[in-house]
Enzyme design. Structure first.
Site, PDB file in Angstrom:
ATOM      1  N   CYS A  95       1.695  11.802   6.658  1.00 22.16           N
ATOM      2  CA  CYS A  95       2.490  10.981   7.595  1.00 22.16           C
ATOM      3  C   CYS A  95       3.774  11.633   8.097  1.00 22.16           C
ATOM      4  O   CYS A  95       4.186  11.384   9.225  1.00 22.16           O
ATOM      5  CB  CYS A  95       2.754   9.595   7.010  1.00 22.16           C
ATOM      6  SG  CYS A  95       3.520   9.622   5.390  1.00 22.16           S
ATOM      7  N   CYS A 103      -1.168   8.482   8.030  1.00 25.72           N
ATOM      8  CA  CYS A 103      -1.413   9.286   6.830  1.00 25.72           C
ATOM      9  C   CYS A 103      -2.726  10.071   6.911  1.00 25.72           C
ATOM     10  O   CYS A 103      -3.210  10.560   5.886  1.00 25.72           O
ATOM     11  CB  CYS A 103      -1.426   8.390   5.601  1.00 25.72           C
ATOM     12  SG  CYS A 103       0.082   7.447   5.398  1.00 25.72           S
ATOM     13  N   LYS A 169      -2.051   1.397  -3.955  1.00 24.40           N
ATOM     14  CA  LYS A 169      -0.892   1.434  -3.054  1.00 24.40           C
ATOM     15  C   LYS A 169      -1.078   0.361  -2.000  1.00 24.40           C
ATOM     16  O   LYS A 169      -2.040   0.372  -1.243  1.00 24.40           O
ATOM     17  CB  LYS A 169      -0.807   2.811  -2.408  1.00 24.40           C
ATOM     18  CG  LYS A 169       0.341   2.937  -1.429  1.00 24.40           C
ATOM     19  CD  LYS A 169       0.435   4.357  -0.899  1.00 24.40           C
ATOM     20  CE  LYS A 169       1.553   4.495   0.094  1.00 24.40           C
ATOM     21  NZ  LYS A 169       1.622   5.865   0.634  1.00 24.40           N
ATOM     22  N   ARG A 179      10.631   5.448   5.112  1.00 21.39           N
ATOM     23  CA  ARG A 179      10.133   5.985   6.388  1.00 21.39           C
ATOM     24  C   ARG A 179      11.274   6.541   7.226  1.00 21.39           C
ATOM     25  O   ARG A 179      11.073   7.462   8.005  1.00 21.39           O
ATOM     26  CB  ARG A 179       9.324   4.918   7.122  1.00 21.39           C
ATOM     27  CG  ARG A 179       8.016   4.625   6.367  1.00 21.39           C
ATOM     28  CD  ARG A 179       7.165   3.569   7.031  1.00 21.39           C
ATOM     29  NE  ARG A 179       6.031   3.248   6.167  1.00 21.39           N
ATOM     30  CZ  ARG A 179       5.195   2.242   6.375  1.00 21.39           C
ATOM     31  NH1 ARG A 179       5.355   1.459   7.436  1.00 21.39           N
ATOM     32  NH2 ARG A 179       4.193   2.020   5.552  1.00 21.39           N
ATOM     33  N   LYS A 222       1.937   0.866  -6.750  1.00 22.77           N
ATOM     34  CA  LYS A 222       3.072   1.001  -5.836  1.00 22.77           C
ATOM     35  C   LYS A 222       3.023  -0.105  -4.801  1.00 22.77           C
ATOM     36  O   LYS A 222       1.973  -0.304  -4.213  1.00 22.77           O
ATOM     37  CB  LYS A 222       2.980   2.367  -5.160  1.00 22.77           C
ATOM     38  CG  LYS A 222       4.020   2.599  -4.109  1.00 22.77           C
ATOM     39  CD  LYS A 222       3.784   3.915  -3.453  1.00 22.77           C
ATOM     40  CE  LYS A 222       4.696   3.981  -2.253  1.00 22.77           C
ATOM     41  NZ  LYS A 222       4.361   5.022  -1.361  1.00 22.77           N
ATOM     42  N   SER A 248      11.497   2.544  -2.121  1.00 20.52           N
ATOM     43  CA  SER A 248      12.761   2.577  -1.381  1.00 20.52           C
ATOM     44  C   SER A 248      13.338   1.191  -1.109  1.00 20.52           C
ATOM     45  O   SER A 248      14.530   0.961  -1.288  1.00 20.52           O
ATOM     46  CB  SER A 248      12.565   3.334  -0.067  1.00 20.52           C
ATOM     47  OG  SER A 248      11.554   2.727   0.716  1.00 20.52           O
ATOM     48  N   TYR A 287      14.476   5.977  -7.526  1.00 19.84           N
ATOM     49  CA  TYR A 287      15.623   6.660  -6.912  1.00 19.84           C
ATOM     50  C   TYR A 287      16.876   6.514  -7.773  1.00 19.84           C
ATOM     51  O   TYR A 287      17.888   7.122  -7.487  1.00 19.84           O
ATOM     52  CB  TYR A 287      15.860   6.112  -5.497  1.00 19.84           C
ATOM     53  CG  TYR A 287      14.645   6.309  -4.610  1.00 19.84           C
ATOM     54  CD1 TYR A 287      14.409   7.542  -4.001  1.00 19.84           C
ATOM     55  CD2 TYR A 287      13.706   5.288  -4.423  1.00 19.84           C
ATOM     56  CE1 TYR A 287      13.284   7.750  -3.222  1.00 19.84           C
ATOM     57  CE2 TYR A 287      12.584   5.483  -3.645  1.00 19.84           C
ATOM     58  CZ  TYR A 287      12.369   6.716  -3.055  1.00 19.84           C
ATOM     59  OH  TYR A 287      11.249   6.924  -2.284  1.00 19.84           O
TER      60      TYR A 287
HETATM   61  C1  PBG Z   1       3.531   8.434   2.154  1.00 24.80           C
HETATM   62  C2  PBG Z   1       4.391   7.668   1.223  1.00 24.80           C
HETATM   63  C3  PBG Z   1       5.141   6.493   1.448  1.00 24.80           C
HETATM   64  C4  PBG Z   1       5.863   6.267   0.271  1.00 24.80           C
HETATM   65  C5  PBG Z   1       5.516   7.262  -0.625  1.00 24.80           C
HETATM   66  N1  PBG Z   1       4.581   8.105  -0.026  1.00 24.80           N
HETATM   67  C6  PBG Z   1       5.325   5.661   2.647  1.00 24.80           C
HETATM   68  C7  PBG Z   1       4.227   4.939   3.276  1.00 24.80           C
HETATM   69  O1  PBG Z   1       3.121   4.806   2.757  1.00 24.80           O
HETATM   70  O2  PBG Z   1       4.481   4.497   4.391  1.00 24.80           O
HETATM   71  C8  PBG Z   1       6.853   5.158   0.063  1.00 24.80           C
HETATM   72  C9  PBG Z   1       7.879   5.389  -0.986  1.00 24.80           C
HETATM   73  C10 PBG Z   1       9.060   4.505  -0.925  1.00 24.80           C
HETATM   74  O3  PBG Z   1       9.129   3.518  -0.157  1.00 24.80           O
HETATM   75  O4  PBG Z   1       9.991   4.770  -1.692  1.00 24.80           O
HETATM   76  N2  PBG Z   1       2.311   7.928   2.476  1.00 24.80           N
END
Ligand code: PBG
Length: 298
Positions: A95, A103, A169, A179, A222, A248, A287
């Protein structure tokens, strides 16, 4: 403390330490600055980091992602040379590398082509492993990604490189700040055709089961905080290390209330991370890793 993994965003350049607006105290680092940072956290007993590349070059196919001289590949080589003991995990996804921000590779109808994507993911994983990554972490939720990565690593004599799969996920509203940090927002549509519907838990168990069959060494749930039930279910149903990603949005939410003075950051964070542990996580990607070790009395 040894359960924590600290995520980092790495960019080209020198002496770069660029703040991320929606993630106070988190930065994008150039490799030289990242190295200083990693040396510091390693001294404070953080044993693992997770790297995300924020490249300068993007195209429709994300071809920079598997370049030998890509930003992640260079960062891994530098860190493993200077600090071989630290466990380096790399995020394997497209991504940040694609102009459309999805992705995977798109077909003519602008849908994700699963099987073309896993070929590219395998090349990315191989390039990270050849640079010295200890663990590769596929995060794009393509079917069969773990098997195709396991195969290519084994064929290339990299059988000891482990796979931490982002198995469960969810298509979550908590990824917004990431992002911004990774410059990886989809330019059209959303990720709901490949990430999971947050109403579902049995699907998470099927995804985990499949990834274990394909050769995952660690499975991940996640986000973490709104998914403690999923962490618990995975822990109870499978005998494999479980990682949880305290993402995040979970971080920024707490930073925002703390900034307003409405709640106390330290106490909130210790409670949240403990709840993730209590739910059954063996590994916690957060984090706060750097900060929290200073709060925890060892
Ligand atoms: C990439 C990815 C993402 C995150 C980790 N790897 C973003 C998404 O899927 O849009 C998110 C991590 C976070 O929010 O801390 N695919």
């Amino acid at each position: 403390v040894s359960d924590f993994v600290m995520p980092y965003f790495v960019v080209e350049g020198k002496k770069v330490k660029q703040p991320i607006k929606s993630m106070p105290e988190i930065f994008r680092f150039s490799i030289d600055e990242l190295l200083k940072e990693v040396e510091e956290i390693y001294k404070n007993d953080i044993v693992a980091i997770l790297l995300f590349g924020v490249p300068t070059k993007k195209d429709e196919f994300g071809s920079e992602s598997y370049s030998e001289n890509g930003i992640v590949q260079k960062a891994v080589r530098t860190i493993k040379k200077e600090l071989p003991e630290i466990i380096v995990i790399t995020d394997v996804c497209l991504c940040s590398y694609t102009t459309h921000g999805h992705c995977g590779i798109l077909n003519k109808n602008k849908e994700i082509d699963n099987d073309k994507t896993i070929e590219v993911l395998s090349k990315i994983a191989l390039s990270h492993a050849q640079a010295g990554a200890d663990i590769v972490a596929p995060s794009s939720m393509m079917d069969g990604q773990v098997k195709s990565i396991r195969d290519i690593l084994d064929e290339n004599g990299l059988k000891d490189v482990a796979i931490m799969s982002y198995s469960a996920k969810y298509a979550s509203n908590f990824y917004g700040p990431f992002r911004e940090a990774a410059d990886s927002s989809p330019k059209f549509g959303d990720r709901k055709s490949y990430q999971m519907n947050y109403c579902n838990i049995k699907e998470a168990l099927r995804e985990v089961e499949q990834d274990i069959k394909e050769g995952a060494d660690i499975v991940m749930v996640k986000p973490a905080l709104a998914y403690l039930d999923v962490i618990r279910a995975v822990k109870e149903n499978f005998n494999i290390p479980v990682a949880a990603y305290n993402v995040s949005g979970e971080y920024s939410m707490v930073k925002a209330v703390a900034e307003k003075g409405w709640l106390d950051e330290k106490n909130l964070v210790l409670e949240i991370l403990t709840s993730i542990k209590r739910a059954g996580a063996d590994i916690i990607i957060t984090y706060w890793a750097k900060q929290v070790v200073k709060w925890i009395e060892i």
